[in-house]
Enzyme design. Structure first.
Site, PDB file in Angstrom:
ATOM      1  N   CYS A 122      -1.398   1.659  -3.106  1.00 18.77           N
ATOM      2  CA  CYS A 122      -2.404   2.721  -2.935  1.00 18.77           C
ATOM      3  C   CYS A 122      -1.814   4.130  -2.898  1.00 18.77           C
ATOM      4  O   CYS A 122      -2.321   5.028  -3.573  1.00 18.77           O
ATOM      5  CB  CYS A 122      -3.178   2.518  -1.633  1.00 18.77           C
ATOM      6  SG  CYS A 122      -3.484   0.818  -1.194  1.00 18.77           S
ATOM      7  N   TYR A 151      -8.998  -3.415 -11.132  1.00 16.03           N
ATOM      8  CA  TYR A 151      -8.663  -2.134 -10.493  1.00 16.03           C
ATOM      9  C   TYR A 151      -7.410  -1.499 -11.130  1.00 16.03           C
ATOM     10  O   TYR A 151      -7.406  -0.340 -11.506  1.00 16.03           O
ATOM     11  CB  TYR A 151      -8.279  -2.356  -9.026  1.00 16.03           C
ATOM     12  CG  TYR A 151      -9.372  -2.625  -8.041  1.00 16.03           C
ATOM     13  CD1 TYR A 151      -9.795  -1.623  -7.182  1.00 16.03           C
ATOM     14  CD2 TYR A 151      -9.928  -3.889  -7.895  1.00 16.03           C
ATOM     15  CE1 TYR A 151     -10.749  -1.860  -6.208  1.00 16.03           C
ATOM     16  CE2 TYR A 151     -10.883  -4.146  -6.926  1.00 16.03           C
ATOM     17  CZ  TYR A 151     -11.289  -3.130  -6.086  1.00 16.03           C
ATOM     18  OH  TYR A 151     -12.233  -3.374  -5.123  1.00 16.03           O
ATOM     19  N   LYS A 204       0.095   5.294  -6.142  1.00 15.84           N
ATOM     20  CA  LYS A 204      -0.938   5.330  -7.201  1.00 15.84           C
ATOM     21  C   LYS A 204      -1.818   6.575  -7.051  1.00 15.84           C
ATOM     22  O   LYS A 204      -2.079   7.287  -8.020  1.00 15.84           O
ATOM     23  CB  LYS A 204      -1.764   4.034  -7.117  1.00 15.84           C
ATOM     24  CG  LYS A 204      -2.919   3.867  -8.062  1.00 15.84           C
ATOM     25  CD  LYS A 204      -4.228   4.475  -7.639  1.00 15.84           C
ATOM     26  CE  LYS A 204      -4.768   4.077  -6.302  1.00 15.84           C
ATOM     27  NZ  LYS A 204      -5.251   2.725  -6.176  1.00 15.84           N
ATOM     28  N   ALA A 262      -5.620  -2.076 -13.862  1.00 15.38           N
ATOM     29  CA  ALA A 262      -5.671  -1.727 -15.291  1.00 15.38           C
ATOM     30  C   ALA A 262      -6.440  -0.425 -15.501  1.00 15.38           C
ATOM     31  O   ALA A 262      -5.982   0.482 -16.207  1.00 15.38           O
ATOM     32  CB  ALA A 262      -6.331  -2.866 -16.071  1.00 15.38           C
ATOM     33  N   GLU A 303      -7.144   1.918 -13.327  1.00 16.01           N
ATOM     34  CA  GLU A 303      -6.497   3.082 -12.700  1.00 16.01           C
ATOM     35  C   GLU A 303      -5.322   3.581 -13.534  1.00 16.01           C
ATOM     36  O   GLU A 303      -5.172   4.788 -13.764  1.00 16.01           O
ATOM     37  CB  GLU A 303      -6.065   2.730 -11.267  1.00 16.01           C
ATOM     38  CG  GLU A 303      -7.287   2.526 -10.369  1.00 16.01           C
ATOM     39  CD  GLU A 303      -6.983   2.086  -8.948  1.00 16.01           C
ATOM     40  OE1 GLU A 303      -7.877   2.159  -8.100  1.00 16.01           O
ATOM     41  OE2 GLU A 303      -5.838   1.639  -8.676  1.00 16.01           O
ATOM     42  N   ALA A 317     -13.157   1.536  -3.596  1.00 23.41           N
ATOM     43  CA  ALA A 317     -13.159   2.523  -4.678  1.00 23.41           C
ATOM     44  C   ALA A 317     -12.150   2.126  -5.736  1.00 23.41           C
ATOM     45  O   ALA A 317     -11.085   1.592  -5.425  1.00 23.41           O
ATOM     46  CB  ALA A 317     -12.808   3.903  -4.136  1.00 23.41           C
ATOM     47  N   CYS A 364       0.830  -1.212   0.000  1.00 20.53           N
ATOM     48  CA  CYS A 364       0.000   0.000   0.000  1.00 20.53           C
ATOM     49  C   CYS A 364       0.860   1.255   0.000  1.00 20.53           C
ATOM     50  O   CYS A 364       0.653   2.154  -0.814  1.00 20.53           O
ATOM     51  CB  CYS A 364      -0.924  -0.008   1.212  1.00 20.53           C
ATOM     52  SG  CYS A 364      -1.811   1.534   1.419  1.00 20.53           S
ATOM     53  N   HIS A 369     -26.810  21.117   0.065  1.00 16.13           N
ATOM     54  CA  HIS A 369     -27.068  21.727  -1.235  1.00 16.13           C
ATOM     55  C   HIS A 369     -26.173  22.931  -1.484  1.00 16.13           C
ATOM     56  O   HIS A 369     -25.974  23.739  -0.573  1.00 16.13           O
ATOM     57  CB  HIS A 369     -28.543  22.170  -1.303  1.00 16.13           C
ATOM     58  CG  HIS A 369     -28.938  22.679  -2.644  1.00 16.13           C
ATOM     59  ND1 HIS A 369     -29.119  21.835  -3.724  1.00 16.13           N
ATOM     60  CD2 HIS A 369     -29.148  23.937  -3.083  1.00 16.13           C
ATOM     61  CE1 HIS A 369     -29.443  22.578  -4.773  1.00 16.13           C
ATOM     62  NE2 HIS A 369     -29.460  23.854  -4.415  1.00 16.13           N
ATOM     63  N   GLU A 381     -26.097  14.920  -2.354  1.00 14.73           N
ATOM     64  CA  GLU A 381     -27.496  15.044  -1.924  1.00 14.73           C
ATOM     65  C   GLU A 381     -28.432  14.161  -2.761  1.00 14.73           C
ATOM     66  O   GLU A 381     -29.544  13.856  -2.335  1.00 14.73           O
ATOM     67  CB  GLU A 381     -27.965  16.501  -1.935  1.00 14.73           C
ATOM     68  CG  GLU A 381     -28.072  17.121  -3.309  1.00 14.73           C
ATOM     69  CD  GLU A 381     -28.540  18.580  -3.265  1.00 14.73           C
ATOM     70  OE1 GLU A 381     -29.437  18.900  -2.471  1.00 14.73           O
ATOM     71  OE2 GLU A 381     -28.000  19.396  -4.028  1.00 14.73           O
TER      72      GLU A 381
HETATM   73  P1  NDP Z   1      -8.082  -7.794 -10.411  1.00 11.23           P
HETATM   74  O1  NDP Z   1      -8.267  -9.148  -9.849  1.00 11.23           O
HETATM   75  O2  NDP Z   1      -8.864  -6.668  -9.892  1.00 11.23           O
HETATM   76  O3  NDP Z   1      -8.278  -7.832 -11.985  1.00 11.23           O
HETATM   77  C1  NDP Z   1      -7.547  -8.709 -12.771  1.00 11.23           C
HETATM   78  C2  NDP Z   1      -7.965  -8.492 -14.212  1.00 11.23           C
HETATM   79  O4  NDP Z   1      -7.122  -9.267 -15.060  1.00 11.23           O
HETATM   80  C3  NDP Z   1      -9.382  -8.941 -14.478  1.00 11.23           C
HETATM   81  O5  NDP Z   1      -9.954  -8.070 -15.415  1.00 11.23           O
HETATM   82  C4  NDP Z   1      -9.186 -10.332 -15.072  1.00 11.23           C
HETATM   83  O6  NDP Z   1     -10.188 -10.670 -15.982  1.00 11.23           O
HETATM   84  C5  NDP Z   1      -7.913 -10.145 -15.835  1.00 11.23           C
HETATM   85  N1  NDP Z   1      -7.161 -11.388 -15.996  1.00 11.23           N
HETATM   86  C6  NDP Z   1      -6.788 -12.261 -15.042  1.00 11.23           C
HETATM   87  N2  NDP Z   1      -6.087 -13.281 -15.588  1.00 11.23           N
HETATM   88  C7  NDP Z   1      -6.034 -13.027 -16.906  1.00 11.23           C
HETATM   89  C8  NDP Z   1      -5.465 -13.721 -18.006  1.00 11.23           C
HETATM   90  N3  NDP Z   1      -4.809 -14.857 -17.838  1.00 11.23           N
HETATM   91  N4  NDP Z   1      -5.619 -13.183 -19.233  1.00 11.23           N
HETATM   92  C9  NDP Z   1      -6.291 -12.031 -19.410  1.00 11.23           C
HETATM   93  N5  NDP Z   1      -6.853 -11.327 -18.410  1.00 11.23           N
HETATM   94  C10 NDP Z   1      -6.723 -11.833 -17.171  1.00 11.23           C
HETATM   95  O7  NDP Z   1      -6.514  -7.555 -10.262  1.00 11.23           O
HETATM   96  P2  NDP Z   1      -5.615  -6.274 -10.258  1.00 11.23           P
HETATM   97  O8  NDP Z   1      -4.290  -6.777 -10.650  1.00 11.23           O
HETATM   98  O9  NDP Z   1      -6.223  -5.157 -11.004  1.00 11.23           O
HETATM   99  O10 NDP Z   1      -5.607  -5.889  -8.721  1.00 11.23           O
HETATM  100  C11 NDP Z   1      -5.326  -6.883  -7.733  1.00 11.23           C
HETATM  101  C12 NDP Z   1      -6.103  -6.618  -6.484  1.00 11.23           C
HETATM  102  O11 NDP Z   1      -5.498  -5.555  -5.776  1.00 11.23           O
HETATM  103  C13 NDP Z   1      -7.542  -6.162  -6.697  1.00 11.23           C
HETATM  104  O12 NDP Z   1      -8.427  -7.216  -6.877  1.00 11.23           O
HETATM  105  C14 NDP Z   1      -7.816  -5.411  -5.440  1.00 11.23           C
HETATM  106  O13 NDP Z   1      -8.195  -6.339  -4.473  1.00 11.23           O
HETATM  107  C15 NDP Z   1      -6.476  -4.800  -5.104  1.00 11.23           C
HETATM  108  N6  NDP Z   1      -6.419  -3.393  -5.559  1.00 11.23           N
HETATM  109  C16 NDP Z   1      -7.245  -2.476  -4.992  1.00 11.23           C
HETATM  110  C17 NDP Z   1      -7.217  -1.166  -5.390  1.00 11.23           C
HETATM  111  C18 NDP Z   1      -8.139  -0.196  -4.767  1.00 11.23           C
HETATM  112  O14 NDP Z   1      -8.667  -0.470  -3.710  1.00 11.23           O
HETATM  113  N7  NDP Z   1      -8.386   0.947  -5.397  1.00 11.23           N
HETATM  114  C19 NDP Z   1      -6.298  -0.695  -6.411  1.00 11.23           C
HETATM  115  C20 NDP Z   1      -5.484  -1.743  -6.959  1.00 11.23           C
HETATM  116  C21 NDP Z   1      -5.552  -3.029  -6.546  1.00 11.23           C
HETATM  117  P3  NDP Z   1     -11.536 -11.417 -15.518  1.00 11.23           P
HETATM  118  O15 NDP Z   1     -12.355 -10.402 -14.817  1.00 11.23           O
HETATM  119  O16 NDP Z   1     -12.088 -11.880 -16.784  1.00 11.23           O
HETATM  120  O17 NDP Z   1     -11.091 -12.522 -14.603  1.00 11.23           O
END
Ligand code: NDP
Length: 492
Positions: free
Chosen positions: A71, A206, A74, A208, A210, A370, A66, A466, A471
């Site tokens: 976090c 998330y 980012k 991707a 962001e 978020a 984080c 307001h 609101e």
């Molecule tokens: P996520 O699990 O959120 O998303 C992973 C993405 O990659 C999904 O769209 C998934 O597709 C895709 N994917 C997975 N495997 C493959 C593959 N083999 N080929 C193609 N696409 C694939 O992971 P992130 O890496 O974005 O983030 C990890 C975690 O970190 C989050 O889940 C969250 O818990 C945390 N995080 C939180 C944030 C916040 O609070 N703002 C910010 C960043 C991270 P599909 O949906 O089809 O499986």
């Protein structure tokens, strides 16, 4: 204590441990658990690798993902990226932005690094002030009551401990595509020496979304490839569509239902090939295809700690205890709900349970979250699809789509949307979503109301602030649609 394999003789009869608790991993969860356990009177040790502020070569650093490579950096980049569009919006508010405006990536990177180094120091002081002993090195479990710290010079020191807490987090995983070594993950994306002019982002989660927003906000050409119809699987489908529309509206090129099959180094950059036979070249390709638990190098399986067969997450019970009674685990390494505040909650509950005399289970219901895209999305509770699946009866859906007041003058064509999901029988608000400026700031208060079991009537009887966007949450009078339970969830 064993130093390089030599026994430090301690009376075995009185079972004296070097520590009451030894924590492996000083990220959000580990630091919280260590501090709160120490405040409850425990003698606590914690180990973590040191980090190099501008390198992504190791995964260490007190503060964890984080603070060091998640976090915090980012969000700094999101703030940085938001000024560009804000300057455009400022024109109709009378600001003359005539001269060429330059964005200095290196300056932002430097400022970001300074802040991370500062926070790393803050976290170290928090541990020291709580009386927690920090060891810089890699930790391993060698027995139910013994850990080993491999120090930077290679020396191995073993410590006995009554309890062990695994809080080693997670790391970016690559999807196994030929040429993927040419791509970066979010670790490197946060410390790139040059801002890419052309960026390809792979994934629909998330990270991707962001980074697509960050790089686009800074002026790069961004192409986002993901394998579903919409990004952000698991979020409310209507909100996912809004996020996709907003990304497109701000100039991100979306490639839904598309998988990258190969990456090749070319003279002009890195070329990706897709399962649709397309090719596109960019300066940087970011793989944001999920994260996996950091459980591999801990020697857990050889001491009998059960891991999930598929994800290798550490399996825990509802108090965060593994199958070995003296070994516990919290945060991303358990792969329950991978969010910093959830790791903090799990760390707090661990300290209460083990050293506070008050067994406490973390509550994973109604956790708000978020996505810091621009503009952000924030949600709490059930999505419409989850409500249809889980509620025994009808669900009322209230939506409000509106032009934020700021846009009326700036001329930006981007609507905000808010949504409430209500149980038709009990009138309880089961879920809320908002996509628009300040969404996370709005949602935190709504999350408290939902956690308290607020009804739609109570929302309606609350006086609005307001003029504000927030609101809308207390003025959504008419039902947008009534949906019946039992319909299968869509899988866009
Ligand atoms: P996520 O699990 O959120 O998303 C992973 C993405 O990659 C999904 O769209 C998934 O597709 C895709 N994917 C997975 N495997 C493959 C593959 N083999 N080929 C193609 N696409 C694939 O992971 P992130 O890496 O974005 O983030 C990890 C975690 O970190 C989050 O889940 C969250 O818990 C945390 N995080 C939180 C944030 C916040 O609070 N703002 C910010 C960043 C991270 P599909 O949906 O089809 O499986």
């Amino acid at each position: 204590m064993l130093i390089d394999g030599k026994l430090d003789k301690t009376s075995e009869e009185e079972i004296h441990y070097d520590f009451d608790l030894f924590v492996i991993g000083a990220g959000s969860g580990g630091v919280r658990a260590a501090r709160f356990s120490a405040q409850n009177g425990a003698k606590v040790g914690i180990c973590e690798l040191p980090f190099h502020p501008i390198s992504s070569e190791n995964v260490g650093g007190v503060g964890g993902t984080c603070v060091i490579r998640g976090c915090v950096p980012k969000k700094i980049l999101v703030y940085g990226a938001s000024f560009g569009p804000e300057l455009e919006d400022a024109r109709n508010y009378g600001w003359e932005v005539n001269e060429r405006i330059d964005f200095n990536w290196k300056k932002l990177l430097h400022k970001k690094t300074e802040e991370i180094v500062r926070l790393n120091g803050v976290y170290k002081r928090l541990l020291a002030n709580a009386g927690v002993k920090l060891f810089e090195g890699e930790g391993k479990v060698v027995g139910p009551n013994e850990v080993e710290v491999i120090q930077l010079d290679g020396t191995k020191i073993r410590y006995s401990t009554k309890h062990i807490l695994i809080a080693t987090g997670s790391r970016a995983q690559r999807p196994g595509i030929p040429g993927q070594e040419l791509a970066i993950t979010s670790d490197e994306a946060l410390s790139l020496e040059e801002l890419p002019k052309r960026a390809i982002v792979y994934g629909g989660g998330y990270i991707a979304i962001e980074f697509a927003s960050i790089w686009r906000g800074m002026g790069a050409t961004v192409d986002l490839y993901f394998r579903r119809e919409l990004p952000l699987r698991g979020f409310d489908d209507e909100m996912r569509a809004v996020v996709a529309r907003n990304l497109e509206g701000r100039g991100v090129n979306l490639h839904p239902r598309t998988s990258i099959t190969e990456l090749v180094k070319t003279e002009d950059g890195i070329t990706v090939r897709t399962d649709h036979g397309e090719e596109l070249t960019a300066d940087v390709v970011l793989l944001a295809t999920g994260r996996s638990p950091n459980s591999k190098r801990l020697n857990l399986e050889s001491v009998g700690v059960e891991l999930d067969g598929k994800t290798k997450a550490v399996k825990v019970d509802e108090y965060s205890r593994t199958n070995i009674p003296s070994i516990w685990a919290i945060g991303d390494v358990t792969n329950r709900m991978n969010l910093t505040p959830v790791a903090l909650m799990e760390g707090t509950c661990f300290a209460k349970t083990v050293f506070g005399g008050k067994p406490t289970k973390p509550d994973h219901d109604n956790v708000p979250c978020a996505v810091f895209c621009i503009p952000p999305l924030s949600v709490v509770g059930l999505s419409e699809e989850q409500a249809i699946e889980q509620v025994n009866g009808d669900v009322l859906v209230f939506t409000s789509t509106f032009n934020p007041m700021k846009n009326t003058v700036s001329g930006r064509q981007e609507k905000s949307i808010m949504k409430l999901i209500v149980d038709a029988e009990t009138d309880k608000v089961l879920g809320a979503s908002v996509c628009g400026p300040d969404a996370p700031e709005i949602m935190q208060g709504i999350a408290i109301a939902i956690k308290c079991g607020a009804t739609k009537e109570q929302f309606d009887s609350t006086v609005g602030i307001h003029p504000s966007a927030a609101e809308e949450f207390v003025t959504m009078r008419s039902v947008t649609r009534r949906v019946s339970a039992g319909k299968p969830k869509t899988n866009l």
